[in-house]
Design an enzyme around this catalytic site. Sequence first.
Site, PDB file in Angstrom:
ATOM      1  N   GLU A 101       0.811  -1.274   0.072  1.00 19.91           N
ATOM      2  CA  GLU A 101      -0.016  -0.010  -0.192  1.00 19.91           C
ATOM      3  C   GLU A 101       0.809   1.267   0.050  1.00 19.91           C
ATOM      4  OE1 GLU A 101      -2.997   0.446  -0.549  1.00 19.91           O
ATOM      5  OE2 GLU A 101      -4.079  -1.765   0.172  1.00 19.91           O
ATOM      6  N   SER A 363     -31.804 -33.554  47.116  1.00 22.60           N
ATOM      7  CA  SER A 363     -31.048 -34.142  48.141  1.00 22.60           C
ATOM      8  C   SER A 363     -29.719 -33.551  48.390  1.00 22.60           C
ATOM      9  CB  SER A 363     -30.956 -35.704  48.142  1.00 22.60           C
ATOM     10  OG  SER A 363     -32.123 -36.351  48.043  1.00 22.60           O
TER      11      SER A 363
END
Length: 717
Positions: A101, A363
């Site tokens: 770029e 339980s």
Amino acid sequence: MTSPSPPDPAAARPRRQGGRIIALTLALGLLAGAMDAGRLQFDRWLDATPMPPLAVPVGTEVVARDGSLLRAFQVGDGLWRLAPPASGVDPRLLDMLIAWEDRRFASHHGVDWRAVLRAAGQAVRHGRIVSGASTLSMQTARLLERGPTADWRGKLRQARLAMALERRIGKDGILALYLRLAPYGGNTEGVRAAALMWFGKEPTRLTPAEAALLVALPQAPESRRPDIAARRGAALAARDRVLARAEAAGIIDADSAALARKTPLPTARRAFPAHAALLAERLRAAHPGAVRIETTIDPQLQRAAETMVARAISDGSERLSAAAIVADHVTGEVLAEVGTADFGATPRAGFIDMTRALRSPGSTLKPFVYAMGFDDGLIHPDSLIEDRPASFGRWQPQNFDRQFRGTVTVREALRQSLNIPVVRIADALGPARVVAGLRRAGMRVETQGGAPGLAVVLGGAGVSLHDLVSGYAALAQGGQRVVLHDLAGAAEAAGPGPVQGQRVVSRSAAWQVGDILSRIPAPEGRAQGRIAYKTGTSYGHRDALSVGYDGRFVAGVWIGRPDGTPVPGAFGGEVAAPLLFDLFDALGARHRPLPPPPPETLIAPNAHLPIPLRRFTAPGRVASADAGRLTPDSDPLTILFPPDGAELELTGDQIPVRLRGGVPPYTWLMNGRPAAIASPLTEARLPGLAGMSEISVTDALGRTQRVRLRMTRPLGG
């Protein structure tokens, strides 16, 4: 005379483009001249550049204890945009980006004048745009302001902003902004989101093929999408051009470039990570605006737990779900948390966090009742207690299998999860005292109506899985409360306080409960005694649970339907316990054995216990084993046979024993071990053991008699 033909628009377009480039070149040339002629004025002009917001919003990321991503969230406008990883981006990607770029990125001040002149000259010669002159700084400026740049005025504004950015944030700041804002198609921006979407990995380490694709896509993110077959060719060509530039620049060698060209493109977008998804959602809601939330989650254990939870319900109905938590009970850190078996799935209510939902604990609260009973001196693990029909006001509880075992030890009552014995103890303690103890252990216990009733101890209340695990962590920590936390550094930030380490039950009571729970038979094929655990099944089979701990870790499992409808045949011991053991197996070498008993723990058989502890007696009353009242008016308890000091010759594997007086039922022990429990008869047969032995018998009032004798076998026998 022929009229002139109309102008050709296609022919006019290159001339217009060339004209724009020439106009832009002249404008930038004048700008460059102004810089030389009046540097001070130019500097003031740049400093006065209107700046868009530089704080680019990024989505919240929730990370594991090692920094790896658990779950990311979109920003407010629905974009996937994330901050670059803390460990940085692969340097090779940055090198490829600059080579492709903006080769003079390191030397220019935002505008590459040489590139501008080159682009203008090519446009004049060819009558069209051949190459661009936009630098990375100018591209970042365009991405920041998201304004129009098709005309030369927009380009000039972009150039001014690029030079201002160079002064304001420098090269590193510009690169960081570009890496966040570069478009990758659809609602995805930034290199990190793109790497996760296309490769399922962080951009910290990339292959040359992966890095080149991430460089090529932002130039035309929609027309180069590799997940669309018609556009895959454009993506491949663009990637290979980047690879060629990288090879020419010496960033990669020829072999690496050739191998990268052979690498296939990704053909589908990947889902973003969603581990501990519901935990992450809860933390984000609790910390609005946070960019990075660090947790205590162990990523490997978390992934293993999610796999195990999903597998555990794979054969069930589509409405079945499951949840699990694993924590370190020494530090309180939550290491894995799975709130649902199928995140996002509608049939399984995959958006409901079942680790925090209030459900019946079945339980699993019983161990806390026994621990309180041990602390109050009401019982000992080897105390005898009645498992017979009993009424508590209008309530007549039943055992799960509707059977009764008669007189049993407390140890057996808890190990077999019998209901009547634990209700007797809870009645003696008082339900308000029981609930207060549970809450002191860190459990939010929700009861319906007014004051809590005895049914709480059998699951008649709402408790979350998270709180159950917290309560069992207290048992594992010798009876001291443990506050579970899932944020890194939370324990240090809180400091020592009145809650963390608060005494729930004594060390000996906690150990006695753990010792009993460690002797509950393990699921088939699993090691016995490795963990202390308890299972629970709620009324109507709506919830199946299992919670347990070893010397370092505590875990809990819930399986059921989030809507609360029954799951026929679902028992905690059959469906939840195997998953619990799987979680402990996943801890591998980190497993720690259960601790030895504290020195103050009373360890003795029933016959050697203090008389009040030999048989449970509710304060103020003694319930009859048969529907009458026990009174001390019966004949004294006496062993008639064998007499004390006798010597018997064994003729088989058993010897007869006989007594007189006392109050049935009777419990016989041979050398401290139960040999005949809750016998209603005055005669029994006990194991015959060669050598010296002690036989003892205890009646319903706790009175005990014992004899010592020697047993021999005949010669040749």
